[in-house]
Design a protein around this motif. Structure first.
Motif, short mmCIF file in Angstrom:
data_model
loop_
_atom_site.label_atom_id
_atom_site.label_comp_id
_atom_site.label_asym_id
_atom_site.label_seq_id
_atom_site.Cartn_x
_atom_site.Cartn_y
_atom_site.Cartn_z
N GLY A 347 0.81 -1.22 0.00
CA GLY A 347 0.00 0.00 0.00
C GLY A 347 0.84 1.27 0.00
O GLY A 347 0.57 2.22 -0.73
N TYR A 348 1.89 1.28 0.82
CA TYR A 348 2.78 2.45 0.85
C TYR A 348 3.47 2.67 -0.49
O TYR A 348 3.61 3.81 -0.96
CB TYR A 348 3.84 2.28 1.95
CG TYR A 348 3.31 2.45 3.35
CD1 TYR A 348 2.44 3.48 3.67
CD2 TYR A 348 3.69 1.58 4.38
CE1 TYR A 348 1.96 3.65 4.96
CE2 TYR A 348 3.21 1.74 5.67
CZ TYR A 348 2.35 2.77 5.96
OH TYR A 348 1.88 2.93 7.23
N LEU A 349 3.89 1.57 -1.12
CA LEU A 349 4.49 1.69 -2.46
C LEU A 349 3.46 2.21 -3.46
O LEU A 349 3.80 2.96 -4.38
CB LEU A 349 5.03 0.34 -2.92
CG LEU A 349 6.30 -0.16 -2.21
CD1 LEU A 349 6.64 -1.58 -2.66
CD2 LEU A 349 7.48 0.77 -2.48
N GLY A 350 2.19 1.82 -3.26
CA GLY A 350 1.13 2.29 -4.14
C GLY A 350 0.89 3.78 -4.02
O GLY A 350 0.62 4.46 -5.01
N VAL A 351 0.98 4.31 -2.79
CA VAL A 351 0.83 5.76 -2.58
C VAL A 351 1.91 6.51 -3.36
O VAL A 351 1.63 7.46 -4.10
CB VAL A 351 0.92 6.12 -1.08
CG1 VAL A 351 0.92 7.63 -0.89
CG2 VAL A 351 -0.25 5.51 -0.32
N PHE A 352 3.15 6.05 -3.19
CA PHE A 352 4.28 6.70 -3.88
C PHE A 352 4.17 6.49 -5.39
O PHE A 352 4.31 7.43 -6.18
CB PHE A 352 5.59 6.13 -3.35
CG PHE A 352 6.81 6.74 -3.98
CD1 PHE A 352 7.23 8.02 -3.63
CD2 PHE A 352 7.55 6.04 -4.94
CE1 PHE A 352 8.35 8.59 -4.22
CE2 PHE A 352 8.67 6.60 -5.52
CZ PHE A 352 9.08 7.88 -5.16
N GLY A 353 3.88 5.24 -5.79
CA GLY A 353 3.79 4.94 -7.22
C GLY A 353 2.66 5.68 -7.90
O GLY A 353 2.80 6.14 -9.04
N GLY A 354 1.53 5.82 -7.22
CA GLY A 354 0.40 6.54 -7.79
C GLY A 354 0.72 8.00 -8.04
O GLY A 354 0.39 8.55 -9.10
N ALA A 355 1.35 8.64 -7.05
CA ALA A 355 1.71 10.05 -7.20
C ALA A 355 2.69 10.25 -8.35
O ALA A 355 2.55 11.18 -9.16
CB ALA A 355 2.31 10.58 -5.90
N VAL A 356 3.68 9.35 -8.45
CA VAL A 356 4.67 9.44 -9.54
C VAL A 356 4.00 9.17 -10.89
O VAL A 356 4.21 9.90 -11.87
CB VAL A 356 5.83 8.45 -9.30
CG1 VAL A 356 6.75 8.40 -10.52
CG2 VAL A 356 6.62 8.85 -8.06
N LEU A 357 3.19 8.11 -10.96
CA LEU A 357 2.53 7.73 -12.21
C LEU A 357 1.63 8.85 -12.72
O LEU A 357 1.67 9.20 -13.90
CB LEU A 357 1.72 6.45 -11.99
CG LEU A 357 0.96 5.93 -13.22
CD1 LEU A 357 1.94 5.38 -14.25
CD2 LEU A 357 -0.04 4.85 -12.81
N GLY A 358 0.81 9.40 -11.82
CA GLY A 358 -0.10 10.47 -12.23
C GLY A 358 0.63 11.67 -12.78
O GLY A 358 0.24 12.22 -13.82
#
Length: 396
Positions: A347-358
């Motif tokens: 989940g924490y990686l998803g928070v970071f990955g989502g912000a970067v991806l967007g």
């Protein structure tokens, strides 16, 4: 009142406050970094990204470690460690003298997290099978609501009380969380002497490896979806709004709308999971969430976006409880803390990955493509869940 219900109330409040502590810094970071002496606009943006993202990366590394410690020493000691540690670190951010001290404290904050992991493991192991969905569904609202409402709360405190008070007030709330945890969380834990096992040894003991991996990926994709709009939502609101005087507030409301919907819907969908099966709720929620992302690319004003974000929150509210219910179902109690720790890391990686991806999608293709690609990710995940979870569990 049963012990698990009392613990659920305290854990909900604690998870909500600690999630706010993790996320409230987002809207005030550029202002605080400028306050600390960085004047170049490019450097402010660069340092803001590092200071926000580094906490989640470090949390992803340490979350399984604290999950293992929870299995060995008990969940309550981990709750006390995390709440008091975060209180001290967040409060100290208000005294930072330069941007490097701030980033160092954000690193430390990531290293001492683990409140959510310990709470989830505690409630999962204490709750009987018939109420697991209700309990874990209710608990899931705290984490997601705190994360999504945190930026708006941080912005409100900054606007009304000043920059440094964002950290002082949040630190004080975390101290209150520590005190309530000391007084009201009850745990009957018998420590077993266990040798420290490596990730590979732990994984060898997990009975349903394929299902467990699917749960981790689903939780990762969900958090990517929720946070993919974070870097672009203020710019998008600016494009949609004729009045730009309250863009930050409107953007905060749009981002937090899904958090409010989560609070409303997650306990109810958790109960529904207990009745009809978590795999069914998960599959429908993934498909509905994917479909609701598409019209967000075509809205004409911020209020339409807000309404769709609220609907999105109603659907994603069925995902976190379903993931947690299925992990509880397929994981032995002796491994619960460690497996939930790995899931929280995803989940924490998803928070970071989502912000970067967007941010990257918006930069290369345009803002509307953020919604299209996020929708596609959720649909791909839904297909995987259908074949690997829904069909498998429906046959049993």
């Amino acid at each position: 009142m049963k012990m698990w219900r009392k613990n659920l109330i305290v854990c909900w409040v604690g998870m909500f406050v600690t999630s706010i502590g993790m996320s409230q810094i987002a809207p005030v970071l550029p202002l605080y970094i400028k306050h600390l002496g960085v004047s170049n606009t490019g450097l402010i943006a660069q340092f803001s990204g590092i200071a926000f993202g580094v906490t989640y990366i470090i949390s992803a590394i340490f979350s399984p470690i604290w999950g293992s410690a929870a299995d060995k020493f008990g969940r309550k000691p981990m709750l006390l460690r995390a709440s008091l540690g975060m209180a001290i670190v967040v409060f100290s951010m208000g005294f930072a003298q330069n941007v490097y001290e701030l980033i160092g404290l954000r690193l430390l904050q990531g290293a001492i997290t683990g409140y959510s992991t310990a709470c989830t493991a505690l409630i999962a192991t204490q709750t009987d099978k018939d109420h697991a969905g209700e309990a874990l569904g209710t608990l899931s609202t705290a984490n997601i609501a705190g994360s999504l409402l945190g930026p708006m709360i941080g912005g409100y405190i900054e606007e009304n009380f000043g920059l440094q008070n964002v950290f002082f007030i949040t630190g004080a709330l975390l101290v209150i969380t520590f005190i309530t945890t000391v007084l009201f969380v009850k745990e009957s834990f018998t420590r077993e002497e266990k040798k420290v096992i490596k990730i590979k040894e732990l994984w060898d003991k997990v009975p349903e490896k394929s299902l467990t991996i699917t749960m981790f990926v689903t939780f990762f994709v969900l958090t990517v979806a929720l946070y993919s709009v974070e870097p672009i939502i203020t710019v998008y609101i600016t494009q949609l709004s004729s009045n730009t005087s309250h863009v930050a507030l409107i953007a905060g409301m749009a981002f937090s709308a899904s958090g409010l919907a989560n609070i409303i819907a997650a306990p109810r969908l958790g109960k529904l999971s207990d009745k009809i099966g978590a795999q069914k709720v998960m599959l429908v929620a993934l498909v509905m969430a994917a479909l609701i992302f598409i019209p967000q690319a075509f809205v004409k004003n911020p209020w339409q976006l807000m309404a769709l974000r609220f609907l999105l929150g109603l659907t994603t509210a069925g995902l976190i409880p379903s993931v947690n219910i299925l992990i509880k179902k397929i994981t032995p109690n002796s491994l619960t803390g460690r497996v939930f720790g790995l899931n929280m890391a995803a989940g924490y990686l998803g928070v970071f990955g989502g912000a970067v991806l967007g941010g990257q999608i918006a930069a290369w293709f345009g803002i509307r493509y953020v919604f299209f690609i996020t929708s596609l990710l959720l649909l791909i995940n839904a297909v995987w869940v259908y074949f690997n979870v829904y069909k498998k569990l429906s046959l049993n």
